[in-house]
Enzyme design. Structure first.
Site, PDB file in Angstrom:
ATOM      1  N   GLY A 102       0.781  -1.008  -0.028  1.00 47.33           N
ATOM      2  CA  GLY A 102       0.064  -0.041  -0.056  1.00 47.33           C
ATOM      3  C   GLY A 102       0.858   1.316  -0.192  1.00 47.33           C
ATOM      4  O   GLY A 102       1.921   1.263   0.602  1.00 47.33           O
ATOM      5  N   VAL A 107      17.882   8.774  -3.999  1.00 42.10           N
ATOM      6  CA  VAL A 107      18.258   9.364  -5.443  1.00 42.10           C
ATOM      7  C   VAL A 107      19.398   9.999  -4.797  1.00 42.10           C
ATOM      8  O   VAL A 107      20.799  10.246  -5.612  1.00 42.10           O
ATOM      9  CB  VAL A 107      17.579   9.778  -6.310  1.00 42.10           C
ATOM     10  CG1 VAL A 107      17.961  10.649  -7.321  1.00 42.10           C
ATOM     11  CG2 VAL A 107      16.298   8.855  -6.483  1.00 42.10           C
ATOM     12  N   ARG A 123       0.925  -4.883  -5.579  1.00 42.81           N
ATOM     13  CA  ARG A 123       1.264  -6.171  -4.456  1.00 42.81           C
ATOM     14  C   ARG A 123       1.582  -7.220  -5.675  1.00 42.81           C
ATOM     15  O   ARG A 123       1.043  -7.175  -6.905  1.00 42.81           O
ATOM     16  CB  ARG A 123      -0.124  -6.484  -3.866  1.00 42.81           C
ATOM     17  CG  ARG A 123      -0.555  -5.609  -2.959  1.00 42.81           C
ATOM     18  CD  ARG A 123      -1.637  -5.846  -2.092  1.00 42.81           C
ATOM     19  NE  ARG A 123      -2.408  -4.624  -1.501  1.00 42.81           N
ATOM     20  CZ  ARG A 123      -1.969  -4.194  -0.203  1.00 42.81           C
ATOM     21  NH1 ARG A 123      -0.968  -4.778   0.282  1.00 42.81           N
ATOM     22  NH2 ARG A 123      -2.382  -2.953   0.087  1.00 42.81           N
ATOM     23  N   ASP A 173       5.699  -5.012   5.776  1.00 45.21           N
ATOM     24  CA  ASP A 173       6.045  -6.100   6.104  1.00 45.21           C
ATOM     25  C   ASP A 173       6.285  -7.040   5.004  1.00 45.21           C
ATOM     26  O   ASP A 173       7.476  -7.590   4.783  1.00 45.21           O
ATOM     27  CB  ASP A 173       5.009  -7.063   6.892  1.00 45.21           C
ATOM     28  CG  ASP A 173       5.232  -6.498   8.436  1.00 45.21           C
ATOM     29  OD1 ASP A 173       5.459  -5.152   8.533  1.00 45.21           O
ATOM     30  OD2 ASP A 173       4.691  -7.088   9.147  1.00 45.21           O
ATOM     31  N   THR A 196       4.288   2.735   5.333  1.00 46.20           N
ATOM     32  CA  THR A 196       2.834   2.507   5.533  1.00 46.20           C
ATOM     33  C   THR A 196       2.234   3.400   6.548  1.00 46.20           C
ATOM     34  O   THR A 196       2.988   3.860   7.566  1.00 46.20           O
ATOM     35  CB  THR A 196       2.701   1.075   5.970  1.00 46.20           C
ATOM     36  OG1 THR A 196       1.264   0.920   6.428  1.00 46.20           O
ATOM     37  CG2 THR A 196       3.455   0.739   7.442  1.00 46.20           C
ATOM     38  N   ASP A 241      -0.050   2.693   8.588  1.00 48.72           N
ATOM     39  CA  ASP A 241      -0.829   2.017   9.792  1.00 48.72           C
ATOM     40  C   ASP A 241       0.325   1.661  10.988  1.00 48.72           C
ATOM     41  O   ASP A 241      -0.316   1.622  12.078  1.00 48.72           O
ATOM     42  CB  ASP A 241      -1.006   0.472   9.227  1.00 48.72           C
ATOM     43  CG  ASP A 241      -1.733   0.435   8.039  1.00 48.72           C
ATOM     44  OD1 ASP A 241      -2.882   1.169   8.189  1.00 48.72           O
ATOM     45  OD2 ASP A 241      -1.672  -0.147   7.307  1.00 48.72           O
ATOM     46  N   ASP A 257       2.364  -0.371  11.782  1.00 48.55           N
ATOM     47  CA  ASP A 257       2.282  -1.477  12.509  1.00 48.55           C
ATOM     48  C   ASP A 257       3.552  -2.491  12.118  1.00 48.55           C
ATOM     49  O   ASP A 257       3.445  -3.659  12.001  1.00 48.55           O
ATOM     50  CB  ASP A 257       0.992  -2.206  11.947  1.00 48.55           C
ATOM     51  CG  ASP A 257       0.769  -2.132  10.466  1.00 48.55           C
ATOM     52  OD1 ASP A 257       1.929  -1.614   9.926  1.00 48.55           O
ATOM     53  OD2 ASP A 257       0.251  -2.906   9.788  1.00 48.55           O
ATOM     54  N   ARG A 296     -25.130  15.380  18.257  1.00 49.20           N
ATOM     55  CA  ARG A 296     -25.151  13.885  17.544  1.00 49.20           C
ATOM     56  C   ARG A 296     -24.081  13.023  18.001  1.00 49.20           C
ATOM     57  O   ARG A 296     -22.974  13.590  18.523  1.00 49.20           O
ATOM     58  CB  ARG A 296     -24.990  14.095  16.148  1.00 49.20           C
ATOM     59  CG  ARG A 296     -26.155  14.236  15.305  1.00 49.20           C
ATOM     60  CD  ARG A 296     -25.996  14.411  13.829  1.00 49.20           C
ATOM     61  NE  ARG A 296     -27.282  14.677  13.314  1.00 49.20           N
ATOM     62  CZ  ARG A 296     -27.293  15.393  11.990  1.00 49.20           C
ATOM     63  NH1 ARG A 296     -26.411  15.493  11.297  1.00 49.20           N
ATOM     64  NH2 ARG A 296     -28.558  15.677  11.679  1.00 49.20           N
ATOM     65  N   GLY A 350      -5.744   1.517   9.942  1.00 44.58           N
ATOM     66  CA  GLY A 350      -4.816   1.034  10.761  1.00 44.58           C
ATOM     67  C   GLY A 350      -4.739  -0.424  10.526  1.00 44.58           C
ATOM     68  O   GLY A 350      -3.854  -0.929  11.406  1.00 44.58           O
ATOM     69  N   ARG A 351      -5.324  -1.191   9.929  1.00 43.96           N
ATOM     70  CA  ARG A 351      -5.200  -2.721   9.786  1.00 43.96           C
ATOM     71  C   ARG A 351      -5.547  -3.153  11.279  1.00 43.96           C
ATOM     72  O   ARG A 351      -6.325  -2.916  11.959  1.00 43.96           O
ATOM     73  CB  ARG A 351      -4.008  -3.178   9.246  1.00 43.96           C
ATOM     74  CG  ARG A 351      -4.103  -2.838   7.652  1.00 43.96           C
ATOM     75  CD  ARG A 351      -3.283  -3.778   6.813  1.00 43.96           C
ATOM     76  NE  ARG A 351      -1.822  -3.987   7.676  1.00 43.96           N
ATOM     77  CZ  ARG A 351      -0.923  -4.711   7.082  1.00 43.96           C
ATOM     78  NH1 ARG A 351      -1.129  -5.707   6.156  1.00 43.96           N
ATOM     79  NH2 ARG A 351       0.202  -4.834   7.682  1.00 43.96           N
ATOM     80  N   GLY A 400      -9.780  15.168  20.884  1.00 42.91           N
ATOM     81  CA  GLY A 400     -10.509  15.058  22.202  1.00 42.91           C
ATOM     82  C   GLY A 400     -11.670  14.073  21.791  1.00 42.91           C
ATOM     83  O   GLY A 400     -12.675  14.442  22.292  1.00 42.91           O
ATOM     84  N   ASN A 450     -22.362  18.446  24.055  1.00 41.59           N
ATOM     85  CA  ASN A 450     -23.126  18.670  22.746  1.00 41.59           C
ATOM     86  C   ASN A 450     -22.968  17.548  21.773  1.00 41.59           C
ATOM     87  O   ASN A 450     -23.345  17.645  20.942  1.00 41.59           O
ATOM     88  CB  ASN A 450     -22.740  20.183  22.347  1.00 41.59           C
ATOM     89  CG  ASN A 450     -23.103  21.161  23.185  1.00 41.59           C
ATOM     90  OD1 ASN A 450     -24.098  21.124  23.719  1.00 41.59           O
ATOM     91  ND2 ASN A 450     -22.179  22.077  23.588  1.00 41.59           N
ATOM     92  N   HIS A 451     -22.130  16.731  21.928  1.00 41.55           N
ATOM     93  CA  HIS A 451     -21.810  15.672  21.171  1.00 41.55           C
ATOM     94  C   HIS A 451     -21.174  14.597  21.815  1.00 41.55           C
ATOM     95  O   HIS A 451     -20.729  14.702  22.949  1.00 41.55           O
ATOM     96  CB  HIS A 451     -20.928  16.163  19.895  1.00 41.55           C
ATOM     97  CG  HIS A 451     -19.460  16.628  20.217  1.00 41.55           C
ATOM     98  ND1 HIS A 451     -19.109  17.935  20.340  1.00 41.55           N
ATOM     99  CD2 HIS A 451     -18.479  15.981  20.723  1.00 41.55           C
ATOM    100  CE1 HIS A 451     -17.739  17.959  20.741  1.00 41.55           C
ATOM    101  NE2 HIS A 451     -17.488  16.973  21.201  1.00 41.55           N
ATOM    102  N   ARG A 497      -4.925   7.821   2.930  1.00 45.70           N
ATOM    103  CA  ARG A 497      -3.672   7.246   2.587  1.00 45.70           C
ATOM    104  C   ARG A 497      -2.918   8.185   1.513  1.00 45.70           C
ATOM    105  O   ARG A 497      -1.880   7.747   1.162  1.00 45.70           O
ATOM    106  CB  ARG A 497      -3.960   6.005   1.518  1.00 45.70           C
ATOM    107  CG  ARG A 497      -4.919   4.945   1.981  1.00 45.70           C
ATOM    108  CD  ARG A 497      -4.778   3.484   1.276  1.00 45.70           C
ATOM    109  NE  ARG A 497      -3.338   3.070   1.679  1.00 45.70           N
ATOM    110  CZ  ARG A 497      -3.252   2.207   2.781  1.00 45.70           C
ATOM    111  NH1 ARG A 497      -4.192   2.062   3.438  1.00 45.70           N
ATOM    112  NH2 ARG A 497      -1.879   1.692   2.841  1.00 45.70           N
TER     113      ARG A 497
END
Lengths: 335, 335, 335, 335
Positions: A11, A24, A72, A103, A125, A127, A129, A162, A170-171, A185, A214-215, A253
């Site tokens: 990715g 380079v 890939r 990886d 990446t 993620d 990870d 709401r 983040g896989r 927050g 409020n949310h 991404r």
């Protein structure tokens, strides 16, 4: 070593171009020639290889994505694929390779090194990870993009009282959720590294409104479940608030890399060239405690290697862990 | 008129705070007192009304959402709701009202005026679908947010030779899709105002890749269908590219307003106060050909009214239309 | 400890509000009461002190500046000022203080502690020049702002083949210049920690254009000299390019904090409360090797103290140093 | 017409690349060939001319500056320069030219047309000071950049109760100052189109602080005087506030163009090709009342021409004027 190549694999991530540029420029600085390989290992096998000049990477440092393209290519896990790739490298007189990716990309770098072509892996990446590094190239940018999105969602969410579930990438890792969540927050952050109780979550939402909020913003790492799944669970557990789901998706991404990602990528790119210059391969570059480090990709845990072989199966020696201090922190300051 | 009030109603939009600020500041400049009403017509009926001072709106111009909160309140379509609201206005000595919101909000403003409380409507919605104005407050910001998201998606999409459907907001209008799509250099823009042929779309995607494109980005207005639905149709029609869907969602409703939205909102807010000062009501403020205009909310088409009554049913006199010149433009320059 | 206060002092920095918010929320979480002090030590002496509630810091995490205001107040270096401040603290029943600011602010925190009021210092400044921490609150945001500005300048500079001197902030430290410069792909970075030769600089500019560069961007830390001064030196040394100067100025002090600054500020704010809860004072919180640390503000170098007294004069034990590896890096990849 | 060329001239502006892209794509759509000319009229004379393909402008829409570079070239005002340029156009078989730039660029376009090479002018400048159009390409982006900078300055200015003079660009026009100033909620906006009284200004600053303001922001168009000059005048007139000056400078010329600039530039670029296709030249494209218009560059005021000749001297027929309604608006809502 007089001629090296660079490719991006897996990715894409913001900062890959900054890393390529550094490879380079540093290689030229060291008197080497550099080639770019398009579309990762697929392009290596296909011979999609071309010389890169200093001016050719001008202006790339600020661009998201990878101008070498990525793909890939599972065929590179097989010996046949590897030999085909090596044939192309030989044809172009290339003696070493920098591989920027995740990886899977590291394993290809290991194979090339075993076949006599030193290859260095850089952690590219969003993620965060990848073992062997505190931070990956692209992580800070993804966190920034997620944060800006949640800031926007907070505006509208506050205007309408709401509850929002914001699903971030983040896989299997919760790092993007943790950093973006604390930064925004968030009222709750759900990550795969930590269980949660849906009844407590619903109680906390109700409490929040009772206490004058409020949310209510729940940042959800994709590794836990999808936003839609969580919404269903919350409703089933008795939530009666005006609940919405927002899945941030692929915007995470892309984008111009942050200062931090550009510096990290530049630094790592230059280090990879230094290692190749010394004839070293089979290593992954990382940042640990604010300093660049390199670790053997394959070997024993004692040697500090990232992966070891257990009856032919690849085992991660010291898997990445989310910073649970930050998880705890948010619990305490989101009241 | 010595005392007026301001409320926001319907979906929130960036720039509403800038409009409120201008109402407050201009009213004070004209020697009036101003009250804020929380949660739109619901708050009016509930008496959630409080005085606003000049300093109270300091710093609000740059904030997304609405600090007066918004809510949908269908009860205000009924006489009973209207009378309850008026009672509260009387209690606070309020003589006129500025209503910032969408079409539904305008109808409430009309009713108040009919009951002797002059009310002025300001077009606050990201969708740009309100009659009587070339642009609504919030539209430019939503386009900007959508554009920035598509720019990011293009990065990752180019890196992987992917086709992306990006679903943007706009309700029944294609304006956000058109502007963000052209701005992003989208390969295709699909809007409700214009039919499309899925087979042509698929042929165009194939052609693009054949002609050397590295990605294909389709910007889809939500008024056409969902991204998932379009993806299904495209696949059914023979697309064989690496296709992804990204639904931008609620980030489009928030965020700090753009310069243009802040200026437009400020200008309209001040004009609303001028109209109330003259004792005029039942009008909606718009911008047309770079100048502020006001139109009767209800009346005949000949009078330039936005809506008329046809056997008790509300009819839009001159419905908003997307700029099809822009649609055609993109067809010609996306090759 | 049941009641604490928080203030900001010295130059403001993005993330100060995030730190205040964390102090407030964490203190409430720990069962304490929290007071805000406006205008730093000046406000303490003047009794500009008021209670802060959990809701009162809602939405503050994303705002630049400090909502508690800041001021320089040299009178607090004198015993009289300190005692006047303490009197006010006592009047409000305050038992401990969190001070967010730069070096000078730390000294006040030390004095309060000596007088029996434990105080904790948090490093709030864009300059990254505070001892005892790898990064200060606000640094990442200032780097980001500077980088975005230089990215813009690069656009116009490339269009016109121009040389630009971009002067950035940082007081006596080169950190902002280094990070923003590497991030922007600057051709040269000049920092106070490293000498430079103006003739080499001019030669490098000429070489760049000869080698096909379309622009030359020199990022200059204000600690070296002003942009105007450098321009004069460069011209005197024979530069014949189209040279412009841009001084970024105060935009670097404002803006919504980055994710990293918000997380760092939140984390440090919470830690300060933990320390006060344990009754500890006279400490400064820092981040070192990705972990929070605390150091005595005053003491011996052996104790790890930030400052020591040498014949009554304050001496910095282990002054901040710029990362010269990054300086060298840019030299190698800017060709 | 089968082959056209495009160039950028004068100061660069964000959106120029979007205009070039539209010219290229639209020309190809119309079956024409397109050439790019580097460095404006200088490159035309020097023969720095090369073919542009559809893929060659991919990804350019979002980039600031101009990838065709720009330059000032006074020699093109002379017949000799014009003939040298035309010789190069003939050599490449070019029959028409699109010129993107400011007033000076229009005059070159007029000359080319007179010599039998139809040329069309597009208004590319951040200053919004070109006749024949409500908005220029780049103006909205410059306003956005200035606004974002002032938003940042407001953060720090509020934290310290400071007065800030923010000097913005615009040459002789106050448009950037007006739009950015209103958008930022400036306390005062000073533009060349409107006189001001320094004593009133100082009184207004004092009043502001007396009425509880935490800052005072004066947005100053460079066409009035420099920030340093204004600061001196203000101090001389008795201002006793903590006064700072920030000159935004060249950041206003760069940056990724806004949605509005990208759409405007794309639309105008395509229109220029349509006009050339019809064999028309000597025209400037503008936007007026939300519609594209074209005006003769040279002619009589009655014909709607932008410029006329009065005894051999070029006279502007209908000079650009700032929107003084906006000026008045800010006076009323900045209290």
């Amino acid at each position: 070593m007089k001629r090296i190549a660079v490719l991006t694999s897996g990715g894409d991530a913001p900062g890959m171009n900054a890393a390529i540029r550094a490879v380079v420029r540093k290689a030229i600085y060291e008197g080497m020639e550099v080639f770019g390989i398009n579309y990762g290992y697929a392009g290596m096998v296909a011979g999609d290889i071309f010389p890169l000049a200093s001016r050719g990477v001008g202006g790339k440092i600020s661009q998201g994505g990878t101008f070498l393209y990525s793909a890939r290519f599972p065929e590179f896990a097989e010996l046949e694929g590897q030999l085909a790739g090596i044939e192309q490298l030989k044809k172009h007189g290339i003696e070493g390779v920098v591989v920027i990716g995740g990886d899977g990309s590291y394993h290809g770098a290991m194979r090339l090194t075993e076949h006599g072509f030193p290859a260095i892996g850089l952690p590219g990446t969003i993620d965060n990870d990848i073992v062997g590094t505190d931070y990956t190239i692209g992580f800070d940018t993804a966190v920034t993009t997620a944060l800006e999105a949640i800031d926007k969602i907070r505006d509208t969410s506050s205007s309408h009282k709401r509850t929002f579930i914001v699903e971030v990438m983040g896989r299997h890792a919760g790092d993007i959720a943790l950093w973006a969540g604390i930064g925004a927050g968030a009222d709750e952050i759900l990550i795969p590294e930590q269980d949660f109780d849906v009844n407590e979550l619903v109680a906390s939402i109700k409490n929040g409104y009772k206490n004058g909020k409020n949310h209510n913003i729940i940042v959800l790492a994709e590794g836990v479940m999808t936003g839609a799944e969580l919404a269903e669970k919350i409703k089933a557990a008795g939530d009666d608030s005006d609940l919405r789901v927002s899945t941030l998706g692929h915007i995470q991404r892309g984008g111009t890399p942050t200062a931090r990602d550009r510096v990290l990528a530049s630094w790592m790119g230059a280090r990879a060239v230094e290692l190749l210059k010394e004839g070293r391969g089979g290593l992954a570059v990382g940042i640990h405690n604010e300093k660049l480090v390199e670790s053997p990709i394959l070997g024993t845990a004692e040697e500090g290697a990232l992966f070891s072989l257990d009856n032919g199966k690849i085992v991660v020696n010291n898997p990445h862990k989310a910073n649970l201090d930050l998880y705890k922190l948010n619990k305490e300051i989101s009241s």
